[in-house]
Design a protein around this motif. Sequence first.
Motif, mmCIF file in Angstrom:
data_model
loop_
_atom_site.group_PDB
_atom_site.id
_atom_site.type_symbol
_atom_site.label_atom_id
_atom_site.label_comp_id
_atom_site.label_asym_id
_atom_site.label_seq_id
_atom_site.Cartn_x
_atom_site.Cartn_y
_atom_site.Cartn_z
ATOM 1 N N GLN A 277 -35.015 19.507 -83.044
ATOM 2 C CA GLN A 277 -36.178 19.838 -83.876
ATOM 3 C C GLN A 277 -36.699 21.210 -83.490
ATOM 4 O O GLN A 277 -36.669 21.598 -82.322
ATOM 5 C CB GLN A 277 -37.290 18.804 -83.704
ATOM 6 C CG GLN A 277 -38.420 18.937 -84.710
ATOM 7 C CD GLN A 277 -37.964 18.644 -86.125
ATOM 8 O OE1 GLN A 277 -37.716 17.518 -86.509
ATOM 9 N NE2 GLN A 277 -37.821 19.696 -86.926
ATOM 10 N N ASP B 142 -44.177 30.219 -90.052
ATOM 11 C CA ASP B 142 -43.190 30.859 -90.909
ATOM 12 C C ASP B 142 -43.304 32.371 -90.751
ATOM 13 O O ASP B 142 -44.210 32.995 -91.295
ATOM 14 C CB ASP B 142 -43.434 30.446 -92.367
ATOM 15 C CG ASP B 142 -42.347 30.952 -93.295
ATOM 16 O OD1 ASP B 142 -41.375 31.541 -92.805
ATOM 17 O OD2 ASP B 142 -42.479 30.761 -94.518
ATOM 18 N N ASP C 99 -37.134 33.293 -89.221
ATOM 19 C CA ASP C 99 -36.078 33.660 -90.164
ATOM 20 C C ASP C 99 -34.828 34.131 -89.418
ATOM 21 O O ASP C 99 -33.699 33.738 -89.748
ATOM 22 C CB ASP C 99 -36.557 34.785 -91.096
ATOM 23 C CG ASP C 99 -37.602 34.314 -92.089
ATOM 24 O OD1 ASP C 99 -37.690 33.088 -92.324
ATOM 25 O OD2 ASP C 99 -38.335 35.162 -92.619
ATOM 26 N N CYS D 40 -33.058 31.157 -87.601
ATOM 27 C CA CYS D 40 -32.351 30.269 -88.528
ATOM 28 C C CYS D 40 -31.084 30.928 -89.057
ATOM 29 O O CYS D 40 -30.032 30.285 -89.184
ATOM 30 C CB CYS D 40 -33.262 29.869 -89.683
ATOM 31 S SG CYS D 40 -34.609 28.757 -89.203
ATOM 32 N N PRO E 181 -31.036 25.012 -90.594
ATOM 33 C CA PRO E 181 -31.704 24.926 -91.909
ATOM 34 C C PRO E 181 -33.226 25.080 -91.786
ATOM 35 O O PRO E 181 -33.884 24.298 -91.108
ATOM 36 C CB PRO E 181 -31.336 23.516 -92.391
ATOM 37 C CG PRO E 181 -30.142 23.116 -91.585
ATOM 38 C CD PRO E 181 -30.312 23.780 -90.259
ATOM 39 N N LYS E 182 -33.749 26.087 -92.447
ATOM 40 C CA LYS E 182 -35.177 26.363 -92.326
ATOM 41 C C LYS E 182 -36.035 25.238 -92.883
ATOM 42 O O LYS E 182 -37.161 25.013 -92.432
ATOM 43 C CB LYS E 182 -35.504 27.678 -93.043
ATOM 44 C CG LYS E 182 -36.903 28.201 -92.754
ATOM 45 C CD LYS E 182 -37.114 29.575 -93.356
ATOM 46 C CE LYS E 182 -38.532 30.064 -93.106
ATOM 47 N NZ LYS E 182 -38.771 31.392 -93.732
ATOM 48 N N GLU E 183 -35.495 24.496 -93.835
ATOM 49 C CA GLU E 183 -36.275 23.405 -94.421
ATOM 50 C C GLU E 183 -36.499 22.254 -93.437
ATOM 51 O O GLU E 183 -37.336 21.381 -93.674
ATOM 52 C CB GLU E 183 -35.595 22.891 -95.691
ATOM 53 C CG GLU E 183 -34.198 22.342 -95.495
ATOM 54 C CD GLU E 183 -33.126 23.417 -95.657
ATOM 55 O OE1 GLU E 183 -31.950 23.038 -95.847
ATOM 56 O OE2 GLU E 183 -33.476 24.615 -95.611
ATOM 57 N N LEU E 184 -35.765 22.251 -92.327
ATOM 58 C CA LEU E 184 -35.949 21.208 -91.322
ATOM 59 C C LEU E 184 -37.010 21.578 -90.273
ATOM 60 O O LEU E 184 -37.346 20.761 -89.411
ATOM 61 C CB LEU E 184 -34.624 20.919 -90.608
ATOM 62 C CG LEU E 184 -33.478 20.402 -91.494
ATOM 63 C CD1 LEU E 184 -32.249 20.102 -90.644
ATOM 64 C CD2 LEU E 184 -33.908 19.158 -92.269
ATOM 65 N N GLN F 283 -49.079 25.206 -94.052
ATOM 66 C CA GLN F 283 -48.413 23.933 -94.324
ATOM 67 C C GLN F 283 -48.780 22.838 -93.317
ATOM 68 O O GLN F 283 -48.347 21.696 -93.470
ATOM 69 C CB GLN F 283 -46.889 24.108 -94.315
ATOM 70 C CG GLN F 283 -46.327 24.789 -95.547
ATOM 71 C CD GLN F 283 -46.609 26.275 -95.584
ATOM 72 O OE1 GLN F 283 -46.402 26.962 -94.585
ATOM 73 N NE2 GLN F 283 -47.085 26.774 -96.714
#
Length: 394
Positions: free
Chosen positions: A165, A170, A175, A178, A184-187, A376
């Motif tokens: 994890q 962000d 960036d 990753c 994967p940035k979405e994780l 977020q």
Amino acid sequence: MAQTLVFLFYNPLSPEDPEKYGLKAMESMGARCQFWVLLPLMSQHRPLEPGPEWVLDWADLDHRFAALEPEALFVDFFGGLSAWVGPMERVYRRMKAFGFRYVIPNLAPLPIAVPLVSSGLERGRFSRRLAKLKGLNKKRFKDLWTSRLVLLLKRATQIYPKPVQVFSLDNETLDQYCYRNQFPKELVVPIHSMDYDRFLAYRNSTPKAHPQKVCVFLDQAFTHHPDLKQILGQDPAKGAEAYLKKMNRLFGEIESKTGLKVVIAAHPRSQYDKLGNPFEERELVKGSTLEWVDRSQMVVAHWSTSVGLAALFGKPLLIAWVAGSHPLTRTLAHKLNTSLIDLERPEELDHFNLEQFPFRATDYTSYIRHYLKSEQAPAEQSCWQIMGPQLLKL
């Protein structure tokens, strides 16, 4: 059985660090926490009286791995999102050999200047890389190519573990990580920074301060910080007299042109109680930086995560450049949308409009979004309130 968390650090911790880095928070949630200091593996530095947290050599590291239960989880403040240089990669190689998992919490991000390289050819890419190599000393040259080799090995082999994890804001550091590590940035789980945690705790427990005629300097212990010697190989005392002369001149100009009293917020690892006050008897405070930034009308700093406090409190911030400053200090000032004064050029101070600086408008919106407070993540939760329950489930 309670989850065992092992926090990895490059340097020894200050008395405030177990709280800042989440050890106390995770213990309050029922985890069993320990921390290891890996500095001796990276350098010739050896403590005179090592505590149980010091990993003294590679055999000691393997012994510690072997003594842990297989379910133990490592919390990585050692390499984090940065490139692995020197012997760092060996730590992770041994971690993989023993079958352990780790997570990366990126709690103190600062801007970096290297843009993410897109796929395909980029105009001038080779010439820029060639220019970057100029002036590298032997150690930095070796570190550069070690990091490149490690990236190739990460992609082509399975000898290194992948983080289970990543927790981060962000920004370009994420960036780059990753992209280079094919993560994967979405994780990635969005979190706030540790300075936002400090700000949140202070705001929820302290009445808003009334502004005072004060300018706060966020000290870095520039003349004696132990990290300069241990990590960078620099002598922190070298140039101390010239540095203090420039800073004290700046403080004198601020006081005479703005009417503000300059207060020195001493770095947590400073030793002015032993070394004396080098700031011409100006008031030195320690352990109360948030309170002083809150009541101030202006902040001065170099390169430090603590500049985020000026942004969160909305205070006009002046970045001071001196010989020996971090090479990305100008990048930091640009990202903060604030002014930088080059104290190596005396004429800049002569012509700088200090009189109006405490009244200037500030816009730290972008900096706060990318380096301090995630849009977020829940605004009223600290990073450990967000991460803690997830760590206990891994």
